[in-house]
Design a protein around this motif. Structure first.
Motif, PDB file in Angstrom:
ATOM      1  N   ARG A 202       1.022 -33.734  -9.810  1.00 56.59           N
ATOM      2  CA  ARG A 202       1.302 -31.959  -9.920  1.00 56.59           C
ATOM      3  C   ARG A 202       0.474 -30.821 -10.542  1.00 56.59           C
ATOM      4  NH1 ARG A 202       5.575 -34.716  -8.762  1.00 56.59           N
ATOM      5  NH2 ARG A 202       7.076 -34.554  -9.523  1.00 56.59           N
ATOM      6  N   ARG A 203       0.667 -30.213  -9.522  1.00 57.35           N
ATOM      7  CA  ARG A 203      -0.627 -28.862  -9.571  1.00 57.35           C
ATOM      8  C   ARG A 203       0.336 -27.952  -9.462  1.00 57.35           C
ATOM      9  NH1 ARG A 203      -2.030 -33.394  -5.889  1.00 57.35           N
ATOM     10  NH2 ARG A 203      -4.126 -33.575  -6.809  1.00 57.35           N
ATOM     11  N   THR A 204      -0.125 -26.553 -10.650  1.00 50.78           N
ATOM     12  CA  THR A 204       0.769 -25.434  -9.960  1.00 50.78           C
ATOM     13  C   THR A 204      -0.695 -24.758  -8.509  1.00 50.78           C
ATOM     14  OG1 THR A 204      -0.871 -24.814 -11.523  1.00 50.78           O
ATOM     15  CG2 THR A 204       1.673 -25.296 -12.202  1.00 50.78           C
ATOM     16  N   ALA A 205       0.727 -23.204  -8.380  1.00 52.30           N
ATOM     17  CA  ALA A 205      -0.095 -22.132  -7.282  1.00 52.30           C
ATOM     18  C   ALA A 205       0.206 -20.953  -7.924  1.00 52.30           C
ATOM     19  CB  ALA A 205      -0.433 -22.879  -5.343  1.00 52.30           C
ATOM     20  N   ASP A 206       0.098 -20.016  -7.554  1.00 51.92           N
ATOM     21  CA  ASP A 206       0.032 -18.669  -7.409  1.00 51.92           C
ATOM     22  C   ASP A 206       0.356 -18.039  -5.736  1.00 51.92           C
ATOM     23  OD1 ASP A 206      -0.375 -18.363 -10.092  1.00 51.92           O
ATOM     24  OD2 ASP A 206      -1.893 -18.187 -10.016  1.00 51.92           O
ATOM     25  N   CYS A 207       1.511 -17.790  -5.297  1.00 53.12           N
ATOM     26  CA  CYS A 207       2.164 -17.695  -4.054  1.00 53.12           C
ATOM     27  C   CYS A 207       2.969 -16.358  -3.910  1.00 53.12           C
ATOM     28  CB  CYS A 207       3.146 -18.463  -3.949  1.00 53.12           C
ATOM     29  SG  CYS A 207       2.188 -20.194  -3.816  1.00 53.12           S
ATOM     30  N   VAL A 208       2.287 -15.725  -2.604  1.00 53.00           N
ATOM     31  CA  VAL A 208       3.017 -14.422  -3.011  1.00 53.00           C
ATOM     32  C   VAL A 208       4.416 -14.303  -2.555  1.00 53.00           C
ATOM     33  CG1 VAL A 208       3.455 -12.257  -1.347  1.00 53.00           C
ATOM     34  CG2 VAL A 208       0.948 -13.349  -2.226  1.00 53.00           C
ATOM     35  N   VAL A 209       5.103 -13.753  -2.841  1.00 52.96           N
ATOM     36  CA  VAL A 209       6.684 -13.934  -2.490  1.00 52.96           C
ATOM     37  C   VAL A 209       7.264 -13.086  -1.001  1.00 52.96           C
ATOM     38  CG1 VAL A 209       9.705 -13.346  -3.152  1.00 52.96           C
ATOM     39  CG2 VAL A 209       7.873 -14.167  -4.256  1.00 52.96           C
ATOM     40  N   LEU A 229       1.009 -18.142   1.367  1.00 58.56           N
ATOM     41  CA  LEU A 229      -0.502 -17.828   1.056  1.00 58.56           C
ATOM     42  C   LEU A 229      -1.876 -17.001   2.133  1.00 58.56           C
ATOM     43  CD1 LEU A 229      -1.665 -20.847  -0.314  1.00 58.56           C
ATOM     44  CD2 LEU A 229      -1.203 -19.006  -1.823  1.00 58.56           C
ATOM     45  N   TYR A 230      -2.743 -16.488   1.502  1.00 63.44           N
ATOM     46  CA  TYR A 230      -3.927 -15.558   2.169  1.00 63.44           C
ATOM     47  C   TYR A 230      -4.775 -16.713   2.790  1.00 63.44           C
ATOM     48  CZ  TYR A 230      -1.487 -10.996   2.083  1.00 63.44           C
ATOM     49  OH  TYR A 230      -0.718 -10.120   1.042  1.00 63.44           O
ATOM     50  N   ASP A 231      -5.064 -17.054   3.991  1.00 61.86           N
ATOM     51  CA  ASP A 231      -6.416 -17.320   3.932  1.00 61.86           C
ATOM     52  C   ASP A 231      -7.467 -16.388   4.404  1.00 61.86           C
ATOM     53  OD1 ASP A 231      -6.170 -15.923   6.713  1.00 61.86           O
ATOM     54  OD2 ASP A 231      -5.066 -17.081   7.560  1.00 61.86           O
ATOM     55  N   SER A 232      -8.964 -17.491   5.058  1.00 58.70           N
ATOM     56  CA  SER A 232      -9.918 -17.018   4.567  1.00 58.70           C
ATOM     57  C   SER A 232      -9.937 -15.363   5.833  1.00 58.70           C
ATOM     58  CB  SER A 232     -10.692 -18.312   5.685  1.00 58.70           C
ATOM     59  OG  SER A 232     -10.558 -18.571   6.679  1.00 58.70           O
ATOM     60  N   ALA A 237      -0.189 -17.244   5.184  1.00 60.58           N
ATOM     61  CA  ALA A 237       0.242 -18.062   6.071  1.00 60.58           C
ATOM     62  C   ALA A 237       1.672 -18.238   4.794  1.00 60.58           C
ATOM     63  CB  ALA A 237      -0.352 -19.259   6.065  1.00 60.58           C
ATOM     64  N   SER A 238       2.497 -19.227   5.619  1.00 58.82           N
ATOM     65  CA  SER A 238       3.960 -19.444   5.517  1.00 58.82           C
ATOM     66  C   SER A 238       2.930 -20.891   4.645  1.00 58.82           C
ATOM     67  CB  SER A 238       5.452 -19.449   6.397  1.00 58.82           C
ATOM     68  OG  SER A 238       6.195 -20.154   5.642  1.00 58.82           O
ATOM     69  N   VAL A 239       3.747 -20.972   3.401  1.00 54.48           N
ATOM     70  CA  VAL A 239       2.999 -22.808   3.054  1.00 54.48           C
ATOM     71  C   VAL A 239       4.593 -23.287   1.829  1.00 54.48           C
ATOM     72  CG1 VAL A 239       0.916 -21.904   2.601  1.00 54.48           C
ATOM     73  CG2 VAL A 239       2.965 -21.256   0.894  1.00 54.48           C
ATOM     74  N   GLY A 240       5.686 -22.944   1.996  1.00 52.29           N
ATOM     75  CA  GLY A 240       7.162 -23.148   1.367  1.00 52.29           C
ATOM     76  C   GLY A 240       8.138 -22.395   1.491  1.00 52.29           C
ATOM     77  N   VAL A 241       8.652 -22.683   0.484  1.00 55.14           N
ATOM     78  CA  VAL A 241       9.657 -22.531  -0.485  1.00 55.14           C
ATOM     79  C   VAL A 241      10.069 -23.003  -1.538  1.00 55.14           C
ATOM     80  CG1 VAL A 241      11.497 -22.024   1.926  1.00 55.14           C
ATOM     81  CG2 VAL A 241      11.810 -24.033   0.187  1.00 55.14           C
ATOM     82  N   THR A 337      -4.794 -17.427  -2.614  1.00 57.15           N
ATOM     83  CA  THR A 337      -5.515 -17.556  -1.209  1.00 57.15           C
ATOM     84  C   THR A 337      -5.362 -19.462  -1.595  1.00 57.15           C
ATOM     85  OG1 THR A 337      -7.281 -17.223  -2.247  1.00 57.15           O
ATOM     86  CG2 THR A 337      -6.566 -16.074  -1.106  1.00 57.15           C
ATOM     87  N   PHE A 338      -5.664 -20.097  -0.183  1.00 59.18           N
ATOM     88  CA  PHE A 338      -5.744 -20.849  -0.122  1.00 59.18           C
ATOM     89  C   PHE A 338      -6.794 -21.724  -0.443  1.00 59.18           C
ATOM     90  CE2 PHE A 338      -3.101 -20.374   3.504  1.00 59.18           C
ATOM     91  CZ  PHE A 338      -2.743 -21.544   3.233  1.00 59.18           C
ATOM     92  N   ASP A 339      -8.050 -20.629  -1.598  1.00 57.08           N
ATOM     93  CA  ASP A 339      -8.798 -21.334  -1.938  1.00 57.08           C
ATOM     94  C   ASP A 339      -8.468 -21.870  -3.603  1.00 57.08           C
ATOM     95  OD1 ASP A 339     -10.662 -20.944  -0.001  1.00 57.08           O
ATOM     96  OD2 ASP A 339     -11.669 -18.718  -1.160  1.00 57.08           O
ATOM     97  N   GLN A 340      -7.353 -21.278  -4.213  1.00 52.86           N
ATOM     98  CA  GLN A 340      -7.529 -22.164  -5.438  1.00 52.86           C
ATOM     99  C   GLN A 340      -6.408 -23.645  -5.458  1.00 52.86           C
ATOM    100  OE1 GLN A 340      -3.173 -20.185  -7.394  1.00 52.86           O
ATOM    101  NE2 GLN A 340      -2.806 -19.628  -4.813  1.00 52.86           N
ATOM    102  N   LEU A 341      -6.640 -23.890  -4.389  1.00 53.65           N
ATOM    103  CA  LEU A 341      -5.581 -25.034  -4.464  1.00 53.65           C
ATOM    104  C   LEU A 341      -6.425 -26.626  -5.070  1.00 53.65           C
ATOM    105  CD1 LEU A 341      -3.298 -24.977  -1.156  1.00 53.65           C
ATOM    106  CD2 LEU A 341      -2.902 -24.511  -3.705  1.00 53.65           C
ATOM    107  N   GLU A 342      -6.090 -27.574  -5.409  1.00 56.36           N
ATOM    108  CA  GLU A 342      -7.591 -28.523  -5.804  1.00 56.36           C
ATOM    109  C   GLU A 342      -7.334 -28.723  -3.808  1.00 56.36           C
ATOM    110  OE1 GLU A 342      -7.230 -32.605  -8.036  1.00 56.36           O
ATOM    111  OE2 GLU A 342      -5.931 -30.733  -8.697  1.00 56.36           O
ATOM    112  N   GLN A 343      -8.702 -29.639  -3.459  1.00 57.80           N
ATOM    113  CA  GLN A 343      -9.073 -30.678  -2.655  1.00 57.80           C
ATOM    114  C   GLN A 343      -9.223 -32.217  -3.297  1.00 57.80           C
ATOM    115  OE1 GLN A 343      -8.575 -28.947   1.042  1.00 57.80           O
ATOM    116  NE2 GLN A 343      -7.938 -27.342  -0.479  1.00 57.80           N
TER     117      GLN A 343
END
Length: 366
Positions: A202-209, A229-232, A237-241, A337-343
């Motif tokens: 379970r993770r969280t992310a801040d996304c643009v609507v 989410l903004y890429d580099s 980029a569309s990441v889901g709903v 951005t994608f940088d916030q996502l845990e890898q």
């Protein structure tokens, strides 16, 4: 199937699991495979692959039908997961592509991206119904029955060691798995009952609507919000709903979002400007599974930020529908951005079990 005579017959709903926050003590633990849940029935040359909704999936996986005849016991019922692996990790997008109505495309994909079957329960063997036996007995029978299987059918790893299960939870995500399953060791098999436990990330992310779709009930409520989410390169980029809102909140959202409505000419997802339909579908502008499904949306200026909960990514998109957590008026859209996502830790399926990454183009007989 008219000629099939087994002690457990299709259609059959699989036993299910319920979500818990922590790995429970005193259970039998397995990796949680991310594929299509399926129960395979074999009676000689008669083979059927069932699904969660009890509809057969046999026609979509001819290579599994051929492998079942050579790798499974002559008469058996096995519960498991259909998966596709590429480059050492599970590939759910390739798996979804297999559900195609055209037989010629199914045949081509069976050669190009062959599937495997991960077995984790044995419901019947010969004339014996095992569903009333405790899981530990069924597990031992499964290991024995599939001892000579491979390279397509595999028995999932299992352990009673909670420390090892915790390590699996942390490490196996890097190979595309999405958690751990805990099974009561003395539990019998109960179709369509949630008697197992699943522990997922379970993770969280801040996304643009970046847009919304209207609710299927009419034009006065939001059905889902499109996330970006903004890429580099600075592209959105569309990441889901997200879409699980009470109806009153859906109606209120529609009014709240109207000041942000814009035109497609001023929106980063102006799909009509793209000539390649695959580009459009890959970024949320269409459906590769249902060409007739309306996936149009109302574009919004990308100014509002929402925090969502998710389990893991499939490529650049959320694997499952994300869940609303809270609005983030304190965050700027460009900071999403994608940088916030845990890898996840890099891990290969071949580190879990040898032969789990199949060879493309493996011949089969339909």
């Amino acid at each position: 199937m008219a000629g099939m005579r087994l002690p457990v017959m299709p259609p059959l709903s699989p036993m299910l699991s319920k979500s818990v926050q922590q790995i429970p003590d005193g259970a039998s633990y397995e990796p949680k495979w991310d594929g299509f849940r399926s129960i395979v029935f074999r009676d000689g040359d008669e083979i059927e692959f069932g699904s969660r909704n009890e509809r057969p999936m046999t026609r979509y996986f001819p290579e599994l039908v051929a492998a079942a005849r050579s790798e499974l016991p002559p008469r058996c019922v096995v519960d498991g997961e259909i998966v596709i692996a590429t480059a050492g990790r599970l590939d759910f997008e390739a798996l979804q592509l297999r559900l195609h109505p055209a037989a010629s495309r199914v045949t081509m994909l069976a050669e190009k991206t062959p599937a495997s079957f991960i077995a984790f329960d044995l419901l019947a063997l010969g004339d014996t119904d095992l569903t009333g036996r405790p899981f530990t007995e069924r597990r031992a029978a499964l290991v024995d029955a599939l001892a000579d299987a491979g390279p397509t059918f595999h028995v999932t790893p299992a352990t009673r060691d909670i420390a090892l299960a915790t390590r699996w939870f942390d490490e196996f995500e890097g190979a595309g798995l999405d958690g751990v399953i805990a099974k009561p060791v003395d539990g019998v098999y109960l179709p369509d009952k949630r008697t197992m436990f699943k522990i997922k990330h379970r993770r969280t992310a801040d996304c643009v609507v970046a847009g919304y779709r209207l609710h299927k009930s009419g034009d006065d409520a939001v059905g889902s919000l499109l996330l970006g989410l903004y890429d580099s390169d600075g592209a959105l980029a569309s990441v889901g709903v997200i879409g699980a809102f009470p109806m009153a909140r859906r109606r209120a959202l529609l009014a709240e979002l109207q000041p942000l409505v814009t035109t497609f000419d001023e929106h980063p997802w102006n799909w009509a400007a793209h000539a390649d339909p695959d580009v459009v579908r890959r970024h949320g502008g269409g459906s590769r599974w249902n060409a007739g499904k309306d996936l149009s949306f109302v574009p919004l200026r990308p100014e509002r930020v929402v925090e969502v909960r998710y389990d893991h990514m499939e490529g650049r998109r959320f694997r499952h529908m994300a869940q609303f957590n809270r609005w983030r008026p304190d965050r700027t859209p460009r900071s999403c951005t994608f940088d916030q996502l845990e890898q996840p830790v890099s891990f290969s399926l071949d580190d879990i079990g040898p032969g789990l990454t199949p060879r493309a183009g493996r011949p089969y007989r339909s």
